[in-house]
Design an enzyme around this catalytic site. Structure first.
Site, short mmCIF file in Angstrom:
data_model
loop_
_atom_site.label_atom_id
_atom_site.label_comp_id
_atom_site.label_asym_id
_atom_site.label_seq_id
_atom_site.Cartn_x
_atom_site.Cartn_y
_atom_site.Cartn_z
N LEU A 1 0.87 -1.18 0.00
CA LEU A 1 0.00 0.00 0.00
C LEU A 1 0.91 1.22 0.00
O LEU A 1 1.79 1.35 0.84
CB LEU A 1 -0.89 0.02 1.25
CG LEU A 1 -1.65 1.33 1.49
CD1 LEU A 1 -2.67 1.59 0.39
CD2 LEU A 1 -2.36 1.32 2.85
N GLU A 2 0.69 2.10 -0.98
CA GLU A 2 1.47 3.34 -1.06
C GLU A 2 0.56 4.46 -0.54
O GLU A 2 -0.46 4.76 -1.15
CB GLU A 2 1.85 3.58 -2.53
CG GLU A 2 2.78 4.73 -2.78
CD GLU A 2 3.13 4.87 -4.29
OE1 GLU A 2 2.31 4.47 -5.14
OE2 GLU A 2 4.22 5.38 -4.60
N VAL A 3 0.94 5.04 0.58
CA VAL A 3 0.16 6.15 1.14
C VAL A 3 0.82 7.44 0.67
O VAL A 3 2.03 7.60 0.79
CB VAL A 3 0.13 6.07 2.68
CG1 VAL A 3 -0.41 7.36 3.29
CG2 VAL A 3 -0.73 4.88 3.13
N THR B 1 5.59 4.62 -7.20
CA THR B 1 5.53 3.36 -7.96
C THR B 1 5.08 3.57 -9.40
O THR B 1 5.69 3.03 -10.33
CB THR B 1 4.59 2.35 -7.27
OG1 THR B 1 3.35 2.99 -7.02
CG2 THR B 1 5.18 1.82 -5.99
#
Ligand code: NAD
Length: 721
Positions: free
Chosen positions: A471-473, A509
């Site tokens: 998960l990219e916050v 990403t």
């Protein structure tokens, strides 16, 4: 586990408790959440074994854990960094083997009482016991996952496991490090009994005494037809081994030596006996544990652990708000995927879409994900029903007022996303976190005009949500710390590895992936064949090649991302001609069964679709060496990653490595883009980038950060080998 009643301290981590004629050895490594087996624990075990040998009254021993949810979670991986040479690591392995040989040869029977994680060295301890009992709890899992760290079991696991459960079963477990749950463990003979946690200890004590008294026997599993035909004779075994070898090579493309070494160790045991097998195991363990591949995998293991402890903000972190209820706007592919993982963590979920039929489709998709878990026996029917009850949906925002987090997953369109934010915000509790699942659009742009921009951030999940670990916050300068830590903590609850990045087009990403995909497209522009581009990157270690990936993700989606990033970054990221034409021609990839490859009615991928070369406007073909293809795509990605670090999009090289490996499939055995630069050498990377920059102006930027690392011979990860 029940706490021991009267503990006699036997050392730091071990204590013993006498119960009549039996003894319980409690393992409780101080200051750690799980037990791991390192040199000091081995010394403690030796002294307890001495005590047992002297005790004439003793009739049975139980090994149990003092930790709540783990038996022994594996070897102490920290010690890997201390191995000085292959011989040194082999020696450590041999010491572990001796300990378990001694355990096995003690006249008093040992019973392993297993609750929670029983992994690696933990399972090897259990295998040396005469009898194994595990609990029927969801937390109980048994495995030999050593290959995932680039090594093989080093305490006799490659020898005892096949003898206990048969060759085929042992290969299945060891070569992939597969997790085994209690129901399967009993079926395959890995454990002798499965019981409820509340009676584990009593049953274990009874069985230990029973083994001595002769009323309990370890029966073991009966050999099946497969064993008799194949594993039971040398010729048959050789077929099994060569088939396994072939399939390992197909899966790993020769990049991961550990599964092949495991095959060699197991085979040595069959061909030349237990002792030779152990010697081979220790020798191979030593070689692997000091190899580059293992160092990279161990690095990732620690990087991931560190990310687990990272609250997501620098400096003092406020406590995260608890999340009991989630609102999801957009019940499409991603919205439903996010909802499906949320209900598995007991979050109440409200879905909102514009039409009821879409809400219904979303609910069906959630059901399908849960159904798959049910069919695989990962959850019970009762859990399945309970999870389904947690989710409801509508075409309005009813129920959103009490949501702790709202995740928007509507179409990837700035205007739509802005409108949805403006519409939703007044319906929400002022403390609620508002997250967008956009994969490209800067969060700051979506949050323009928000009443509470401090509550807005990005939560970029990857597809399929239930399978992808990252998960990219994404935080903007306005996002407050409370919002960030809440989103990060919730992501971890959903079992994701979380990185926090700063806002910008494509964040981290998507941005580095785009640089890589564009370079693949440019190679097509120059005349490379589709299959040569894919093959070169699969050979480098990516799970699939970039062109196959584009078909999978959707060419329309890829085209959209390419346009947004091209606009944002100019010529460096301008979409290549061939990809632009394919997008314009309306090809969508696998989902439309019209992409770079041919797809049959079942969606199975076939050969490249030759007609696409005409679509791409290609007039010539040119052989481009695989080494050039791989280097150009990888360096485009790596230099973009270093720019993200330099610009402050990334908070650390560690996050950059984690994001690339777990989000977009950068080869784990290379550790990630920053570990890759370290291992190749920043000076080499800079030289190659400069050469490529001359050939292809506008691309392959050499950043000051890279130059500085090259000049000073600095590493991005100075500490860990
Ligand atoms: P999708 O088309 O499957 O789903 C979008 C859903 O949003 C549709 O059901 C649509 O009806 C609904 N919707 C549109 N406007 C709405 C509104 N005003 N209110 C409520 N619902 C509305 O798309 P998706 O693939 O799920 O993508 C959603 C988001 O996730 C996009 O921002 C995308 O970039 C991002 N994303 C997608 C992927 C992927 O692989 N598909 C991966 C990561 C992130």
């Amino acid at each position: 586990m029940n706490q021991p009643r009267e503990r006699m301290s036997a050392g730091v981590a071990l204590s013993t408790e006498r119960r009549g004629a039996s003894m319980i050895i409690w393992i409780d490594v101080p200051g750690a959440s799980v037990n791991t087996l390192g040199p000091s624990l081995i010394t403690e075990f030796e002294s307890v074994f001495g005590q047992i040998e002297r005790d004439r009254e003793l009739k049975g021993v139980v090994i149990a854990s003092g930790k709540a949810d783990s038996f022994i979670a594996g070897a102490d991986v920290e010690q890997f960094a201390n191995f000085k040479s292959p011989a040194d690591a082999a020696h450590v392995s041999a010491l572990g083997q001796e300990l378990l040989n001694r355990l096995e040869s003690l006249s008093v029977p040992f019973v392993a009482a297993i609750h929670g994680a029983c992994l690696g060295a933990g399972l090897e301890v259990a295998l040396a016991c005469r009898y194994r009992i595990c609990t029927n709890d969801a937390k109980t899992v048994l495995a030999l996952p050593e290959v995932q760290l680039g090594v093989i079991p080093g305490m006799g696991g490659t020898q005892r496991l096949p003898r206990l459960i048969g060759l085929q079963g042992a290969l299945d477990m060891i070569l992939a490090g597969r997790n085994i749950r209690p129901a399967r463990a009993i079926k395959m003979g890995l454990v002798d009994e499965v019981v409820h946690p509340s009676i584990l200890l009593d049953v274990a004590v009874d069985r230990a005494l029973g083994l001595t008294e002769g009323r309990v026997k370890h029966i073991g599993r009966r050999p099946g037809a497969g064993d008799l035909l194949l594993a039971g004779n040398p010729l048959g075994r050789s077929v099994v081994f060569s088939k396994a070898r072939k399939s390992v090579l197909e899966n790993t493309h020769g990049h991961y030596p550990a599964p092949l070494a495991a095959l060699d160790a197991i085979r040595a045991g069959y061909d030349r006996g237990f002792k030779s097998g152990l010697n081979m195991e220790a020798k191979l363990f030593g070689e692997l544990a000091t190899s580059d591949v293992s160092r990279q995998l161990v690095y990732l293991f620690f990087a991931r652990n560190a990310a687990r402890k990272d609250p997501g903000v620098t400096g003092a972190a406020p406590p995260p708000r608890p999340v009991a209820k989630l609102g999801v706007i957009g019940a499409g592919f991603m919205g439903a995927g996010i909802a499906a993982v949320a209900v598995q963590e007991e979050t109440l979920v409200r879905l909102r879409d514009t039409e009821l039929s879409r809400v219904a489709a979303g609910l069906r998709a959630i059901r399908d994900v849960l159904k798959e878990r049910l069919v695989r026996k990962q959850i019970t029917r009762l859990q399945f029903e309970d999870m389904l009850v947690l989710v409801g949906g509508a075409t309005d925002y009813s129920g959103f007022g009490t949501a702790d987090i709202v995740i928007e997953a509507v179409f990837e369109d700035l205007d739509v996303k802005r409108r949805v934010l403006r519409e939703a915000e007044p319906m929400l509790d002022p403390t609620a976190v508002y997250a967008s699942n956009t994969s490209t659009i800067p969060i700051g742009k979506i949050a323009e005009g928000a009443q509470r921009p401090e509550r807005v951030l990005g939560m970029h999940f990857f597809s399929p949500v239930h399978k992808m670990p990252l998960l990219e916050v994404i935080v903007t300068p306005k996002t407050d710390a409370q919002t960030t830590v809440t989103a990060v903590a919730y992501g971890k609850e959903l079992d994701k590895t979380v990185i926090v990045v700063n806002d910008g087009p494509g964040f981290y990403t998507t941005r580095i992936l785009s640089a890589y995909m564009n370079e693949a497209g440019r190679l097509l522009d120059e005349g490379a064949s589709i299959e040569s581009v894919d093959a070169a990157l699969v050979d480098f270690g990516f799970p699939v090649g970039p062109i196959t990936l584009l078909d999978e993700v959707g060419i329309d989606i890829g085209g959209h991302v390419g346009r947004v990033l091209g606009d944002a970054f100019g010529p460096r990221m301008a979409p290549p001609e061939s990809l632009r034409r394919v997008v314009e021609a309306g090809r969508k990839g696998r989902k439309g069964k019209s992409g770079f490859y041919l797809y049959d009615d079942n969606g199975e991928k076939g050969a490249p679709d030759e007609s696409i070369y005409v679509v791409m406007g290609r007039t010539h073909r040119r052989e481009i060496p695989a080494s050039e293809i791989a280097e150009r795509c990888v360096l485009a990605m790596v230099s973009e990653a270093s720019m993200c670090l330099e610009e402050g999009i990334l908070r650390s090289p560690r996050d950059g490595d984690i994001g690339a490996v777990f989000g977009i499939g950068f080869p784990p055995f290379r550790g990630g883009p920053f570990r890759y630069i370290d291992s190749v050498g920043a000076d080499v990377v800079v030289n190659r980038l400069e050469e490529l920059h001359v050939r292809f102006p506008h691309r392959f930027a050499v950043t000051p950060l890279l130059v500085e690392h090259a000049r000073a011979r600095k590493r991005f990860h100075p500490g860990r080998p």
